[in-house]
Design a protein around this motif. Structure first.
Motif, PDB file in Angstrom:
ATOM      1  N   SER A   1       0.845  -1.188   0.000  1.00  0.00           N
ATOM      2  CA  SER A   1       0.000   0.000   0.000  1.00  0.00           C
ATOM      3  C   SER A   1       0.880   1.236   0.000  1.00  0.00           C
ATOM      4  N   LEU A   2       0.518   2.176  -0.876  1.00  0.00           N
ATOM      5  CA  LEU A   2       1.260   3.441  -0.945  1.00  0.00           C
ATOM      6  C   LEU A   2       0.552   4.536  -0.141  1.00  0.00           C
ATOM      7  N   ASP A   3      -0.653   4.217   0.351  1.00  0.00           N
ATOM      8  CA  ASP A   3      -1.446   5.178   1.139  1.00  0.00           C
ATOM      9  C   ASP A   3      -1.655   6.504   0.419  1.00  0.00           C
ATOM     10  N   GLN A   4      -1.964   6.434  -0.862  1.00  0.00           N
ATOM     11  CA  GLN A   4      -2.271   7.644  -1.628  1.00  0.00           C
ATOM     12  C   GLN A   4      -3.039   7.251  -2.882  1.00  0.00           C
ATOM     13  N   MET A   5      -3.780   8.165  -3.428  1.00  0.00           N
ATOM     14  CA  MET A   5      -4.511   7.914  -4.669  1.00  0.00           C
ATOM     15  C   MET A   5      -3.531   8.049  -5.842  1.00  0.00           C
ATOM     16  N   LEU A   6      -3.761   7.259  -6.892  1.00  0.00           N
ATOM     17  CA  LEU A   6      -2.901   7.297  -8.071  1.00  0.00           C
ATOM     18  C   LEU A   6      -3.743   7.545  -9.317  1.00  0.00           C
TER      19      LEU A   6
ATOM     20  N   LEU B   1      -4.132   6.377 -12.692  1.00  0.00           N
ATOM     21  CA  LEU B   1      -3.721   5.234 -13.518  1.00  0.00           C
ATOM     22  C   LEU B   1      -3.608   5.596 -14.996  1.00  0.00           C
ATOM     23  N   ILE B   2      -4.403   6.542 -15.450  1.00  0.00           N
ATOM     24  CA  ILE B   2      -4.316   6.969 -16.859  1.00  0.00           C
ATOM     25  C   ILE B   2      -2.977   7.671 -17.100  1.00  0.00           C
ATOM     26  N   ALA B   3      -2.541   8.478 -16.139  1.00  0.00           N
ATOM     27  CA  ALA B   3      -1.236   9.137 -16.261  1.00  0.00           C
ATOM     28  C   ALA B   3      -0.120   8.094 -16.308  1.00  0.00           C
ATOM     29  N   ILE B   4      -0.227   7.054 -15.486  1.00  0.00           N
ATOM     30  CA  ILE B   4       0.782   5.987 -15.481  1.00  0.00           C
ATOM     31  C   ILE B   4       0.786   5.277 -16.834  1.00  0.00           C
ATOM     32  N   MET B   5      -0.405   5.000 -17.354  1.00  0.00           N
ATOM     33  CA  MET B   5      -0.528   4.313 -18.642  1.00  0.00           C
ATOM     34  C   MET B   5       0.136   5.122 -19.761  1.00  0.00           C
TER      35      MET B   5
ATOM     36  N   GLU C   1      10.328   2.753 -10.594  1.00  0.00           N
ATOM     37  CA  GLU C   1       9.986   3.051 -11.994  1.00  0.00           C
ATOM     38  C   GLU C   1       8.910   4.149 -12.060  1.00  0.00           C
ATOM     39  N   LEU C   2       7.906   4.052 -11.212  1.00  0.00           N
ATOM     40  CA  LEU C   2       6.853   5.077 -11.187  1.00  0.00           C
ATOM     41  C   LEU C   2       7.460   6.448 -10.907  1.00  0.00           C
ATOM     42  N   LYS C   3       8.340   6.499  -9.906  1.00  0.00           N
ATOM     43  CA  LYS C   3       9.003   7.777  -9.550  1.00  0.00           C
ATOM     44  C   LYS C   3       9.814   8.304 -10.729  1.00  0.00           C
ATOM     45  N   LYS C   4      10.583   7.398 -11.372  1.00  0.00           N
ATOM     46  CA  LYS C   4      11.383   7.792 -12.536  1.00  0.00           C
ATOM     47  C   LYS C   4      10.512   8.351 -13.648  1.00  0.00           C
ATOM     48  N   GLY C   5       9.301   7.814 -13.760  1.00  0.00           N
ATOM     49  CA  GLY C   5       8.357   8.258 -14.792  1.00  0.00           C
ATOM     50  C   GLY C   5       7.611   9.536 -14.421  1.00  0.00           C
ATOM     51  N   GLY C   6       7.970  10.135 -13.289  1.00  0.00           N
ATOM     52  CA  GLY C   6       7.358  11.404 -12.901  1.00  0.00           C
ATOM     53  C   GLY C   6       6.107  11.265 -12.042  1.00  0.00           C
ATOM     54  N   ILE C   7       5.779  10.053 -11.625  1.00  0.00           N
ATOM     55  CA  ILE C   7       4.626   9.842 -10.746  1.00  0.00           C
ATOM     56  C   ILE C   7       5.088  10.115  -9.311  1.00  0.00           C
ATOM     57  N   ILE C   8       4.404  10.996  -8.638  1.00  0.00           N
ATOM     58  CA  ILE C   8       4.810  11.361  -7.278  1.00  0.00           C
ATOM     59  C   ILE C   8       4.326  10.291  -6.296  1.00  0.00           C
ATOM     60  N   ILE C   9       5.301   9.691  -5.629  1.00  0.00           N
ATOM     61  CA  ILE C   9       5.014   8.687  -4.601  1.00  0.00           C
ATOM     62  C   ILE C   9       5.527   9.273  -3.289  1.00  0.00           C
ATOM     63  N   MET C  10       4.626   9.396  -2.333  1.00  0.00           N
ATOM     64  CA  MET C  10       4.975  10.120  -1.109  1.00  0.00           C
ATOM     65  C   MET C  10       5.674   9.299  -0.045  1.00  0.00           C
ATOM     66  N   ARG C  11       5.482   7.983  -0.044  1.00  0.00           N
ATOM     67  CA  ARG C  11       6.153   7.173   0.982  1.00  0.00           C
ATOM     68  C   ARG C  11       6.504   5.795   0.445  1.00  0.00           C
ATOM     69  N   ARG C  12       7.289   5.101   1.253  1.00  0.00           N
ATOM     70  CA  ARG C  12       7.678   3.739   0.882  1.00  0.00           C
ATOM     71  C   ARG C  12       6.480   2.807   0.982  1.00  0.00           C
ATOM     72  N   PRO C  13       6.440   1.818   0.110  1.00  0.00           N
ATOM     73  CA  PRO C  13       5.315   0.873   0.187  1.00  0.00           C
ATOM     74  C   PRO C  13       5.426  -0.032   1.416  1.00  0.00           C
ATOM     75  N   GLU C  14       4.290  -0.324   2.004  1.00  0.00           N
ATOM     76  CA  GLU C  14       4.247  -1.287   3.097  1.00  0.00           C
ATOM     77  C   GLU C  14       3.938  -2.636   2.446  1.00  0.00           C
ATOM     78  N   ILE C  15       4.923  -3.546   2.436  1.00  0.00           N
ATOM     79  CA  ILE C  15       4.799  -4.808   1.705  1.00  0.00           C
ATOM     80  C   ILE C  15       4.450  -5.947   2.666  1.00  0.00           C
TER      81      ILE C  15
END
Length: 183
Positions: A14-19, A21-25, A81-95
């Motif tokens: 969980s990244l605990d944020q909304m994403l 998906l169209i921007a990622i695509m 990869e998401l971060k490299k692609g310009g998608i802002i990820i605010m925290r580390r994923p809880e795996i």
């Protein structure tokens, strides 16, 4: 001692944020997103060879890894990869590891009829499924036992748990003389 082979590891994150998906695509070529068919985006990696479902809620499901370490690595790589692609990820994923699916071989044929009669927590209906469904209490896994001696272990949370299930089942089968060698 049997050789347990991990076939698949499923991890959630969980990244605990909304994403978006169209921007990622739009940024990535190795993704698949058809919201009318399925609400998640599929992000495929070549190394490790995995598929990660990403939902707009920031929840992720990674499948296809061959070890717990590989599953964790795949989730972290997708986030990088998401971060490299310009998608802002605010925290580390809880795996969290949800399921380890493994296989093993008992080293002989199994007497499924007797096993179903003798062993507890088993279900055997050969007209519907060719193996015994054995629900273990400890570790809490389900084992599929086949006449060939092949087994599938599912529901484990680690390789160690899968190994424990295999060893425990092997001991019961040997003890009850349910493993035999066809001539």
């Amino acid at each position: 001692m049997g050789d347990v082979k991990i076939q698949n590891v499923v991890a959630t994150a969980s990244l605990d944020q909304m994403l978006d998906l169209i921007a990622i695509m739009k940024v990535f070529v190795n993704v698949e997103y058809r919201p009318k068919r399925f609400p998640g985006l599929v992000f495929r990696l070549k190394r490790p060879r995995t598929a990660t479902l990403i939902f707009k809620t920031g929840k992720m499901v990674c499948t296809g890894a061959r070890s717990v370490k590989q599953a964790r690595s795949a989730v972290r790589k997708v986030v990088r990869e998401l971060k490299k692609g310009g998608i802002i990820i605010m925290r580390r994923p809880e795996i969290v590891i949800q399921n380890v699916v493994a296989t093993s071989d008992m080293g002989g044929n199994l007497d499924l009829e007797r096993a179903a009669d003798i062993m507890e927590n088993t279900m055997y209906e050969p007209e519907q499924f060719p193996g015994i469904i054995y629900r273990m209490a400890e570790p809490k896994v389900v084992m599929l036992l086949f006449a060939s001696g092949k087994t599938v272990i599912t529901g484990a949370k680690s390789r160690k748990e899968a190994q424990e299930a295999d060893e425990s089942t092997r001991a019961v089968l040997r003890d009850k003389e349910l493993i035999y060698h066809a001539d």
